[in-house]
Design an enzyme around this catalytic site. Structure first.
Site, PDB file in Angstrom:
ATOM      1  N   GLU A   1       4.243  12.047  -3.390  1.00  0.00           N
ATOM      2  CA  GLU A   1       2.787  11.883  -3.447  1.00  0.00           C
ATOM      3  C   GLU A   1       2.158  12.423  -2.176  1.00  0.00           C
ATOM      4  O   GLU A   1       2.627  12.184  -1.071  1.00  0.00           O
ATOM      5  CB  GLU A   1       2.454  10.404  -3.639  1.00  0.00           C
TER       6      GLU A   1
ATOM      7  N   CYS B   1       6.068   5.794  -2.830  1.00  0.00           N
ATOM      8  CA  CYS B   1       6.223   5.077  -1.574  1.00  0.00           C
ATOM      9  C   CYS B   1       7.702   4.846  -1.313  1.00  0.00           C
ATOM     10  O   CYS B   1       8.477   4.632  -2.236  1.00  0.00           O
ATOM     11  CB  CYS B   1       5.488   3.745  -1.651  1.00  0.00           C
TER      12      CYS B   1
END
Length: 255
Positions: free
Chosen positions: A100, A66
């Protein structure tokens, strides 16, 4: 910053991100992550500007979970700066990394812009002769899949006529040079690898001991990620930084 050792601090980082991200849901379980914090420094001290998170042990080889830049600090190139830093750590570890998945639309634009810039710099390096996709991966810290995806998107991978051989890499030097010139003008902030002071985070395996001592020592984490360039890290269903125009926009990186 270790999410296990500084749990409340890292949870507060996630809550800050949740203030700006409607899709951000993970903010409690921070122990499996490292948080890398970006700060500005002046005569009054350090001022928080953003962060990114990374799993301590990612089975998929993700080097970023993130990323978040404060709205007041966007359009200053900080998003790509953190992306570049995440790949610098991947090169230091000797393991190619990737963000990710899946990426949001803005996240894909941001990363593809960074990937393109990094690949073009190597392709225009006059000291490089024949080069393979694996060579580019080793020099950038990017995965082979991300490199191939970027080159295919730019139409630089072409199949030879009559189906002979595999693929060949076709580079338009003038077009590539012009892209790099504009990219460097828009986003001049870069990481200086020589300033990096960092060692990979290590997970200590349980030691076979007797009784309570074995329980106390099982699964102890050692090592930490620290450096003199940017320090810290962060995770959660987060967002991606600056899109093609290098604006560090807040958008979801993962679902």
């Amino acid at each position: 910053v270790d999410g296990r050792k500084n749990k409340v601090y890292c949870q507060n980082l996630c809550l800050i991100g949740k203030m700006f991200l409607d899709t951000k849901t993970l903010y409690y379980d921070v122990e499996p992550f490292l948080f890398y914090i970006l700060c500005e420094y002046d005569t009054k001290g350090y001022h928080f500007a953003g962060y990114y998170s990374k799993e301590k042990r990612s089975a998929q080889g993700y080097n970023l979970s993130c990323i978040m830049i404060l709205p007041s600090k966007q359009r200053e190139g900080y998003g790509k700066l953190l992306i570049e830093f995440s790949y610098l750590l991947s090169k230091k570890e000797g393991v190619p990394g990737s963000p990710e998945k899946p990426l949001s639309d803005f996240g894909l634009l941001s990363y593809r812009s960074y990937w393109r810039r990094s690949i073009y710099e190597i392709l225009l390096d006059q000291d490089v002769g024949r080069i393979s996709i694996e060579d580019i991966s080793a020099r950038t810290g990017m995965t082979v899949d991300d490199i191939i995806s970027t080159l295919q998107t730019d139409g630089m991978l072409q199949r030879p006529p009559y189906g002979l051989g595999g693929y060949r890499l076709v580079v338009d030097v003038e077009k590539t040079s012009e892209y790099l010139r504009k990219a460097n003008e828009k986003n001049p902030r870069r990481i200086d690898p020589s300033k990096l002071m960092w060692t990979p985070f290590l997970m200590k395996r349980p030691v076979a001991l007797d009784g309570d001592q074995a329980a106390d020592n099982a699964g102890v984490e050692i090592g930490n990620a620290s450096n003199g360039v940017v320090n810290g890290s962060a995770r959660d269903g987060c967002e991606a930084p600056d899109p093609e125009d290098d604006a560090a926009m807040l958008s979801d990186l993962s679902v």
